[in-house]
Design an enzyme around this catalytic site. Structure first.
Site, short mmCIF file in Angstrom:
data_model
loop_
_atom_site.label_atom_id
_atom_site.label_comp_id
_atom_site.label_asym_id
_atom_site.label_seq_id
_atom_site.Cartn_x
_atom_site.Cartn_y
_atom_site.Cartn_z
N PRO A 184 0.82 -1.22 0.00
CA PRO A 184 0.00 0.00 0.00
C PRO A 184 0.84 1.26 0.00
O PRO A 184 0.45 2.28 -0.58
CB PRO A 184 -0.84 -0.12 1.28
CG PRO A 184 -0.04 -1.01 2.17
CD PRO A 184 0.65 -1.99 1.26
N TYR A 185 2.00 1.21 0.62
CA TYR A 185 2.93 2.33 0.63
C TYR A 185 3.41 2.63 -0.79
O TYR A 185 3.42 3.79 -1.23
CB TYR A 185 4.11 1.97 1.53
CG TYR A 185 5.23 2.99 1.60
CD1 TYR A 185 5.12 4.12 2.41
CD2 TYR A 185 6.41 2.80 0.91
CE1 TYR A 185 6.15 5.04 2.51
CE2 TYR A 185 7.46 3.71 1.00
CZ TYR A 185 7.32 4.83 1.79
OH TYR A 185 8.35 5.73 1.88
#
Length: 254
Positions: free
Chosen positions: A151-152
């Site tokens: 997700p980063y």
């Protein structure tokens, strides 16, 4: 003349780690700095340390707080000449185990917050018909990254694209926007991350430093000096650049 003499610089996430290093650097170069963060004690400590600074308690995941923060800085200083989007979230998640809540948290902090901070700051620059500069702290992980940063990486890759898009949109207004794809950096936040997510011991930094070509991780003061350069007129006409700031040569193979 200092590189940022009499400029007003807003630094998100400016109370610790890289953001605090950038805040110190811009003040040394003659600027007034406004820093955001969630911890008022850390904010007060930073302001007391550097002087010529203000702290605005802000959770950048909340767009209303982002807008209120910019309004407060404008009310206090009359303008914002430069913006550094340094606030970031690095909690772990893979493609298979990331929840919608974790994904949304990364988008909120790592992508949506920079978007709306840039929106507010650019609106002020346009209203005053004045040039300005913005630097987005991205990450070399946006180029692919580790499996545990799914997700980063998604959010930071979006920020790299946004950097180029905004720079293109505002170039005729002489608002320059650039990004830094920083690599592995020695900060207190990285120390906490290594211990919390990777079981690192007290010798993790020594071991990590020995594993990279230059014998050290990226240093906050070095990155902060480069951010100052990009914010200042010394970087000339450069805009829309996302610069690799790391000791890994991307695309290089042994």
């Amino acid at each position: 003349m200092s590189l940022l003499q009499d400029k007003v610089v807003l630094v998100s996430g400016g109370t610790r780690g890289l953001g605090a290093g950038i805040a110190r650097a811009v003040v040394r170069e003659g600027a007034t700095v406004a820093v955001t963060g969630r911890n008022p004690e850390a904010g007060k400590a930073l302001v007391d340390e550097v002087g010529n600074a203000m702290f605005v308690q802000t959770d950048v995941a909340d767009v209303d707080q982002v807008r209120a923060c910019c309004a407060e800085v404008l009310a206090a200083n009359g303008r914002i000449d430069c913006l550094v989007n340094s606030a970031g979230l690095t909690t772990r998640g893979t493609l298979l185990d990331t929840t919608p809540e974790l994904f949304d948290a990364h988008i909120a902090v790592n992508l949506r917050a920079p978007f709306f901070l840039m929106q507010a700051v650019a609106a002020d620059m346009l209203a005053r018909k004045r040039p300005g500069t913005i630097v987005n702290v991205i990450s070399s992980s946006e180029l692919g990254g580790q499996p545990f940063l799914a997700p980063y990486v998604a959010a930071k890759a979006g920020l790299a694209g946004l950097t180029r898009n905004a720079a293109h949109a505002l170039r005729w207004n002489r608002i320059r926007i650039n990004g830094l794809d920083i690599g592995w950096t020695d900060t207190e936040g990285e120390d906490a991350t290594q211990r919390a997510f990777h079981g690192a011991g007290d010798d993790w930094l020594e071991r990590a430093s020995a594993s990279v070509p230059m014998g050290k991780l990226g240093q906050v003061d070095e990155i902060a000096d480069f951010v100052v350069f990009l914010l200042s007129d010394r970087s000339g006409v450069v805009t829309g650049s996302v610069i690799d700031w790391d000791q890994i040569v991307f695309g290089g193979l042994d």
